[in-house]
Write a protein that holds these residues in place. Structure first.
Motif, PDB file in Angstrom:
ATOM      1  N   UNK A  73       0.807  -1.220   0.000  1.00  0.00           N
ATOM      2  CA  UNK A  73       0.000   0.000   0.000  1.00  0.00           C
ATOM      3  C   UNK A  73       0.841   1.271   0.000  1.00  0.00           C
ATOM      4  N   UNK A  74       2.126   1.123   0.279  1.00  0.00           N
ATOM      5  CA  UNK A  74       2.984   2.300   0.392  1.00  0.00           C
ATOM      6  C   UNK A  74       4.006   2.409  -0.732  1.00  0.00           C
ATOM      7  N   UNK A  75       3.901   1.551  -1.734  1.00  0.00           N
ATOM      8  CA  UNK A  75       4.845   1.602  -2.843  1.00  0.00           C
ATOM      9  C   UNK A  75       4.630   2.872  -3.660  1.00  0.00           C
ATOM     10  N   UNK A  76       5.722   3.604  -3.909  1.00  0.00           N
ATOM     11  CA  UNK A  76       5.644   4.862  -4.646  1.00  0.00           C
ATOM     12  C   UNK A  76       6.222   4.757  -6.052  1.00  0.00           C
ATOM     13  N   UNK A  77       7.177   3.851  -6.239  1.00  0.00           N
ATOM     14  CA  UNK A  77       7.888   3.797  -7.508  1.00  0.00           C
ATOM     15  C   UNK A  77       7.874   2.391  -8.086  1.00  0.00           C
ATOM     16  N   UNK A  78       8.102   2.330  -9.381  1.00  0.00           N
ATOM     17  CA  UNK A  78       8.024   1.050 -10.078  1.00  0.00           C
ATOM     18  C   UNK A  78       9.254   0.189  -9.846  1.00  0.00           C
ATOM     19  N   UNK A  79      10.428   0.821  -9.799  1.00  0.00           N
ATOM     20  CA  UNK A  79      11.683   0.080  -9.702  1.00  0.00           C
ATOM     21  C   UNK A  79      12.162   0.048  -8.253  1.00  0.00           C
ATOM     22  N   UNK A  80      12.759  -1.077  -7.849  1.00  0.00           N
ATOM     23  CA  UNK A  80      13.207  -1.256  -6.468  1.00  0.00           C
ATOM     24  C   UNK A  80      14.210  -0.181  -6.068  1.00  0.00           C
ATOM     25  N   UNK A  81      15.186   0.101  -6.905  1.00  0.00           N
ATOM     26  CA  UNK A  81      16.185   1.116  -6.568  1.00  0.00           C
ATOM     27  C   UNK A  81      15.518   2.446  -6.237  1.00  0.00           C
ATOM     28  N   UNK A  82      14.566   2.849  -7.064  1.00  0.00           N
ATOM     29  CA  UNK A  82      13.903   4.139  -6.858  1.00  0.00           C
ATOM     30  C   UNK A  82      13.061   4.139  -5.580  1.00  0.00           C
TER      31      UNK A  82
END
Length: 205
Positions: A73-82
């Motif tokens: 629910x808190x994911x902001x970006x598509x890529x793990x690094x970002x």
């Protein structure tokens, strides 16, 4: 030391509580007030009454990391690094520092292999480790983990604990579904109906 005095919020009633540096696990039945205690200690919400100090300062003036029960629910970006780098970018740190800190925390948590992966392709356990890295990348004084293992099998939950112990900030306050994780913590606090009913420190920890 974390000191809590005359705390009142919702169901929670804690006249006095002190928490030493180390890993402290809070446990109790659903609705006991665990998440409320973690939230007010982290400064996510302000208590209706009472005082919380972390090494003499209120939570909102301290660097605090947070790992929720539902990392999705808190994911902001598509890529793990970002995703891991996001807290540093929000602080407008130099690009070289952001890359260095992100690479180092990923290496320390043994998730460097994930850095170029898409968040949506990760397993539940991998998402928790990424959330942990995101919380730790700013070197917080306090790390709060709100039942992040509730959707993990016990083996994966222990992998998270091992990663945490190898990168432990001064204070860790967590709630867990697993009694044996509480048993090996430096301290554990049992809550029932908003009150602390018992606690115990691991003398070997």
């Amino acid at each position: 030391m974390i000191t809590i005095t005359d705390l009142s919020h919702g169901i929670l009633r804690i006249p006095a509580l002190s928490i030493e540096p180390g890993i402290t696990t809070v446990f109790g039945p659903n609705g006991a007030g665990k998440t409320t205690l973690l939230s007010v200690t982290a400064g996510v919400i302000l208590p209706e009454a009472g005082l919380i100090l972390i090494d003499g300062s209120p939570p909102r003036s301290c660097e605090i990391g947070w790992v929720s029960e539902f990392p999705d629910r808190n994911i902001l970006f598509e890529r793990v690094f970002d995703e891991i780098a996001a807290p540093l970018r929000f602080r407008r740190l130099p690009m070289e520092m952001i890359e260095d800190r992100t690479m180092k925390i990923a290496e320390r948590l043994s998730i460097s292999r994930l850095l170029n992966r898409k968040m949506r392709t990760l397993s539940g356990g991998e998402k928790v480790l990424v959330a942990l890295a995101t919380a730790l990348v700013t070197s917080p004084l306090l790390l709060v983990i709100d039942e992040a293992d509730s959707h993990l099998d016990e083996e994966t939950a222990w992998e998270m604990q091992d990663a945490l112990r190898s990168n432990q900030p001064p204070y860790v306050l967590q709630s867990s579904q697993y009694q044996n994780i509480a048993d090996v913590s430096d301290d554990h606090i049992r809550i029932h109906e908003g009150f602390v009913i018992s606690r115990g420190m691991n003398q070997d920890g």
